[in-house]
Design a protein around this motif. Structure first.
Motif, PDB file in Angstrom:
ATOM      1  N   UNK A 153       0.807  -1.213   0.000  1.00  0.00           N
ATOM      2  CA  UNK A 153       0.000   0.000   0.000  1.00  0.00           C
ATOM      3  C   UNK A 153       0.843   1.268   0.000  1.00  0.00           C
ATOM      4  N   UNK A 154       1.986   1.251   0.733  1.00  0.00           N
ATOM      5  CA  UNK A 154       2.726   2.494   0.948  1.00  0.00           C
ATOM      6  C   UNK A 154       4.157   2.470   0.408  1.00  0.00           C
ATOM      7  N   UNK A 155       4.767   1.293   0.283  1.00  0.00           N
ATOM      8  CA  UNK A 155       6.153   1.161  -0.190  1.00  0.00           C
ATOM      9  C   UNK A 155       7.120   2.089   0.540  1.00  0.00           C
ATOM     10  N   UNK A 156       7.134   2.101   1.878  1.00  0.00           N
ATOM     11  CA  UNK A 156       8.052   2.984   2.607  1.00  0.00           C
ATOM     12  C   UNK A 156       9.490   2.480   2.511  1.00  0.00           C
ATOM     13  N   UNK A 157      10.427   3.381   2.778  1.00  0.00           N
ATOM     14  CA  UNK A 157      11.831   2.967   2.823  1.00  0.00           C
ATOM     15  C   UNK A 157      12.119   2.131   4.058  1.00  0.00           C
ATOM     16  N   UNK A 158      11.483   2.483   5.175  1.00  0.00           N
ATOM     17  CA  UNK A 158      11.696   1.782   6.445  1.00  0.00           C
ATOM     18  C   UNK A 158      10.347   1.497   7.088  1.00  0.00           C
ATOM     19  N   UNK A 159      10.192   0.286   7.615  1.00  0.00           N
ATOM     20  CA  UNK A 159       9.022  -0.078   8.413  1.00  0.00           C
ATOM     21  C   UNK A 159       9.511  -0.433   9.808  1.00  0.00           C
ATOM     22  N   UNK A 160       8.944   0.180  10.828  1.00  0.00           N
ATOM     23  CA  UNK A 160       9.301  -0.107  12.212  1.00  0.00           C
ATOM     24  C   UNK A 160       8.155  -0.844  12.874  1.00  0.00           C
ATOM     25  N   UNK A 161       8.472  -1.763  13.777  1.00  0.00           N
ATOM     26  CA  UNK A 161       7.436  -2.520  14.483  1.00  0.00           C
ATOM     27  C   UNK A 161       7.759  -2.571  15.968  1.00  0.00           C
ATOM     28  N   UNK A 162       6.744  -2.835  16.766  1.00  0.00           N
ATOM     29  CA  UNK A 162       6.934  -3.049  18.193  1.00  0.00           C
ATOM     30  C   UNK A 162       7.340  -4.499  18.443  1.00  0.00           C
TER      31      UNK A 162
ATOM     32  N   UNK B  68       4.458   0.634  12.547  1.00  0.00           N
ATOM     33  CA  UNK B  68       3.362  -0.272  12.871  1.00  0.00           C
ATOM     34  C   UNK B  68       3.458  -0.623  14.358  1.00  0.00           C
ATOM     35  N   UNK B  69       2.378  -0.357  15.085  1.00  0.00           N
ATOM     36  CA  UNK B  69       2.407  -0.536  16.535  1.00  0.00           C
ATOM     37  C   UNK B  69       2.192  -1.983  16.986  1.00  0.00           C
ATOM     38  N   UNK B  70       1.926  -2.885  16.062  1.00  0.00           N
ATOM     39  CA  UNK B  70       1.771  -4.291  16.443  1.00  0.00           C
ATOM     40  C   UNK B  70       3.136  -4.895  16.793  1.00  0.00           C
TER      41      UNK B  70
ATOM     42  N   UNK C 177       5.862  -4.115  33.933  1.00  0.00           N
ATOM     43  CA  UNK C 177       6.770  -3.294  33.127  1.00  0.00           C
ATOM     44  C   UNK C 177       6.294  -3.149  31.680  1.00  0.00           C
ATOM     45  N   UNK C 178       5.246  -3.881  31.340  1.00  0.00           N
ATOM     46  CA  UNK C 178       4.737  -3.815  29.971  1.00  0.00           C
ATOM     47  C   UNK C 178       5.571  -4.594  28.974  1.00  0.00           C
ATOM     48  N   UNK C 179       6.232  -5.660  29.430  1.00  0.00           N
ATOM     49  CA  UNK C 179       7.116  -6.397  28.536  1.00  0.00           C
ATOM     50  C   UNK C 179       6.368  -7.197  27.476  1.00  0.00           C
ATOM     51  N   UNK C 180       5.073  -7.353  27.635  1.00  0.00           N
ATOM     52  CA  UNK C 180       4.306  -8.053  26.613  1.00  0.00           C
ATOM     53  C   UNK C 180       4.158  -7.248  25.334  1.00  0.00           C
ATOM     54  N   UNK C 181       4.371  -5.934  25.439  1.00  0.00           N
ATOM     55  CA  UNK C 181       4.284  -5.062  24.254  1.00  0.00           C
ATOM     56  C   UNK C 181       5.153  -3.843  24.515  1.00  0.00           C
ATOM     57  N   UNK C 182       6.324  -3.812  23.868  1.00  0.00           N
ATOM     58  CA  UNK C 182       7.269  -2.719  24.035  1.00  0.00           C
ATOM     59  C   UNK C 182       7.295  -1.861  22.771  1.00  0.00           C
ATOM     60  N   UNK C 183       7.260  -0.555  22.958  1.00  0.00           N
ATOM     61  CA  UNK C 183       7.332   0.361  21.829  1.00  0.00           C
ATOM     62  C   UNK C 183       8.773   0.489  21.339  1.00  0.00           C
ATOM     63  N   UNK C 184       8.933   0.525  20.040  1.00  0.00           N
ATOM     64  CA  UNK C 184      10.258   0.713  19.460  1.00  0.00           C
ATOM     65  C   UNK C 184      10.450   2.113  18.890  1.00  0.00           C
ATOM     66  N   UNK C 185       9.387   2.919  18.900  1.00  0.00           N
ATOM     67  CA  UNK C 185       9.433   4.205  18.205  1.00  0.00           C
ATOM     68  C   UNK C 185       8.562   5.220  18.925  1.00  0.00           C
TER      69      UNK C 185
END
Length: 278
Positions: A110-119, A212-214, A134-142
């Protein structure tokens, strides 16, 4: 369209689960290649690789170093051999979570980005209450805009540095961003904290990104990890890891971005405190 790059060194107990997590969701249509590099393992990792090849004939490509050269060199060799438009570095003791490849493919189409980031999720053998708190089941990377295409490399670097999550496996990038082995970006051979030294330099070449926050990656916590067994050499590499980025930013328009300057200062402070502790 995608190359999944997996360096292998003495991960006999973890490799099967890692590769299963990739091939279980990679379509068998040739669109996803999985490259492994055996960096002269001294356990039974080579035998595990052979078993995986017989289990999935034609689905795995295996490279080997003549002598052990370390994680950075292994990733560089894998990168130079990759054929995919996008590269996903995956550590051999981690795994992809269900739906990761399909989610990435939808974004690319859909978007063809140069970089895709995920959690990501922290993966422990025993998840205790304190880890959940501590929220280790879902950590943000961005730290930045999510689920939209953004054309702002200063915001990309600021968002990466702002969380301090600079690991390679939470960032899928176009192969073209890395260039060739002479004038491109490569992981520094023989150095620790190679992700911190490399991923911002890759981001500096990007024109667009999508966060992507997943959580797509399960990051295994091991007692033998770099951070769990610090030394003076590792502390020195940590304290110097951001120097290439500071040098690359000098005189660039991105350096006038206040958010990037603050995020870089925060990451430098984290590195200083982490190095001084040891």
């Amino acid at each position: 369209w995608l190359s999944v790059l997996v360096p292998v060194y003495n991960v006999r107990d973890y490799l099967t689960e890692c590769i299963e997590s990739v091939l279980a969701q990679a379509p068998d249509d040739g669109g996803v290649e999985v490259l492994l590099l055996d960096d002269c393992s001294t356990d039974d990792s080579s035998a595990v690789i052979a078993q995986l090849q017989s289990r999935w004939p034609g689905r795995l490509s295996v490279l080997r170093h003549a002598r052990n050269s370390g994680l950075s060199a292994a990733r560089n060799t894998l990168m130079d051999a990759a054929k995919g438009r996008y590269l996903w570095f995956l550590d051999s003791d981690d795994k992809l979570l269900p739906g990761a490849i399909a989610g990435l493919q939808a974004i690319v189409r859909q978007h063809a980005p140069d970089v895709v980031l995920c959690d990501f999720a922290v993966w422990r053998e025993r998840m205790r209450l304190k880890h959940r708190l501590r929220g280790e089941g879902h950590k943000r990377s961005f730290d930045g805009p999510a689920r939209q295409l953004v054309h702002d490399r200063a915001q990309l670097m600021a968002g990466m540095l702002g969380t301090g999550q600079l690991h390679a496996w939470s960032k899928i990038s176009r192969r073209a961003l890395w260039g060739d082995d002479r004038s491109g970006v490569r992981f520094p051979a023989g150095r620790y904290f190679e992700d911190m030294a490399t991923m911002p330099l890759m981001a500096l070449r990007a024109q667009s990104f999508y966060y992507e926050t997943s959580p797509w990656v399960a990051y295994r916590q091991r007692d033998s990890s770099i951070l769990a067994s610090m030394s003076l050499r590792k502390a020195l590499d940590q304290s110097a890891a951001l120097l290439p980025l500071a040098q690359a930013l000098a005189g660039q328009p991105e350096w006038q971005h206040a958010g990037l300057r603050l995020a870089l200062a925060q990451q430098a402070a984290r590195s200083l405190v982490g190095a001084m502790r040891h």
